[in-house]
Design an enzyme around this catalytic site. Structure first.
Site, short mmCIF file in Angstrom:
data_model
loop_
_atom_site.label_atom_id
_atom_site.label_comp_id
_atom_site.label_asym_id
_atom_site.label_seq_id
_atom_site.Cartn_x
_atom_site.Cartn_y
_atom_site.Cartn_z
N PRO A 1 0.82 -1.22 0.00
CA PRO A 1 0.00 0.00 0.00
C PRO A 1 0.85 1.27 0.00
O PRO A 1 0.33 2.36 -0.24
CB PRO A 1 -0.83 -0.11 1.29
CG PRO A 1 -0.07 -1.07 2.15
CD PRO A 1 0.61 -2.02 1.22
N GLU B 1 3.87 -6.33 8.32
CA GLU B 1 4.09 -4.88 8.30
C GLU B 1 4.80 -4.42 7.02
O GLU B 1 5.05 -3.23 6.84
CB GLU B 1 4.91 -4.45 9.52
CG GLU B 1 4.20 -4.63 10.84
CD GLU B 1 2.87 -3.89 10.90
OE1 GLU B 1 2.87 -2.67 10.62
OE2 GLU B 1 1.84 -4.52 11.22
N ARG C 1 -4.96 -9.67 -19.83
CA ARG C 1 -6.03 -9.40 -20.80
C ARG C 1 -5.58 -8.48 -21.92
O ARG C 1 -6.27 -8.36 -22.94
CB ARG C 1 -7.26 -8.85 -20.09
CG ARG C 1 -7.11 -7.48 -19.49
CD ARG C 1 -8.34 -7.09 -18.66
NE ARG C 1 -9.56 -7.18 -19.45
CZ ARG C 1 -9.99 -6.20 -20.26
NH1 ARG C 1 -9.28 -5.10 -20.37
NH2 ARG C 1 -11.13 -6.33 -20.91
N ASP D 1 -12.74 0.02 -23.28
CA ASP D 1 -12.67 -0.19 -21.83
C ASP D 1 -12.63 1.14 -21.09
O ASP D 1 -12.23 2.17 -21.63
CB ASP D 1 -11.39 -0.96 -21.46
CG ASP D 1 -11.50 -2.44 -21.78
OD1 ASP D 1 -12.63 -2.93 -21.95
OD2 ASP D 1 -10.45 -3.10 -21.86
#
Length: 226
Positions: free
Chosen positions: A88, A115, A153, A168
């Site tokens: 993150p 962590e 894809r 898309d």
């Protein structure tokens, strides 16, 4: 394309990699995805196969050690490819970056856990941190699947009608995809827009462009600002 995934929990990835278009692409040899158990690179003789330890400086949780991760990547060969650590704390994934990744021949995805990973992993391997969004998950396995699905894809032969990429969300127009409809033509008083049933392809394309812009303004105004 080859994609290697390094993880403490290989079983999280096994099911999704065998399903749908992704499973067919792997089975058909359009993409080569290999899963590697990080614990196989724990210190020799460690009966617990430990790959994490307490953080220097104190604090809660555990940190994935640099040695096992570097060992796992280096075991893949002399040409390690592009190394991405799912975290993150990384740059946020978007479709332009997915297109960049799809042009690479070899990706290595390191699934963060606990962590996070020892910062020296990034320094030794020249790795990049990558986030799939501004939220926190328990590990990088699900984000790795997101990256694999999004990249695969775009590879030639994976999707039957490759021109569909152009329509898309986040495609060439930079907008979200237009609203989609299928049968029945009416449901609980809600009707499919008449233009979509008109057979007038020029009018249909005009409606779709306008509807895509309107939906983007409504759902993602940040994409149209400026």
């Amino acid at each position: 394309m080859r994609i290697d995934v390094i993880t403490v929990f290989p079983e999280i990835l096994e099911g999704p990699l065998g399903a749908s278009l992704l499973g067919k692409a792997i089975e058909g040899g359009l993409v080569d995805v290999r899963i590697h158990d990080l614990r196989e690179h724990a210190e020799p003789g460690d009966v617990h196969r430990s790959v994490d330890d307490a953080p220097y400086g104190g604090g809660p949780g555990m940190v994935l050690q640099v040695g096992p991760i570097v060992g796992a990547v280096e075991a893949l060969g002399t040409d390690p490819g592009r190394v991405l650590v799912l975290s993150p704390a990384g740059r946020r994934l978007d479709q332009p970056f997915i297109r960049q990744l799809a042009a690479d021949e070899h990706l290595i995805l390191v699934c963060g856990r606990y962590e996070g990973v020892d910062e020296r992993v990034l320094q030794v391997l020249g790795a990049e941190e990558l986030s799939v969004g501004d939220y926190v998950l328990s590990g990088g396995e699900l984000p790795a699947l997101v990256v694999i699905e999004a990249v695969t894809r775009l590879l030639p032969g994976v999707i039957g009608k490759e021109e569909s990429h152009e329509h898309d969300s986040f495609g060439a127009e930079g907008t979200l995809d237009h609203p989609q409809y299928t049968r029945p033509a009416e449901f609980r008083g809600l009707s499919v827009p008449e233009v979509l049933r008109s057979g007038n392809h020029a009018e249909i394309e005009r409606w779709r462009r306008d509807a895509a812009v309107a939906k983007t303004h409504r759902n993602r105004p940040d994409l149209t600002s400026g």
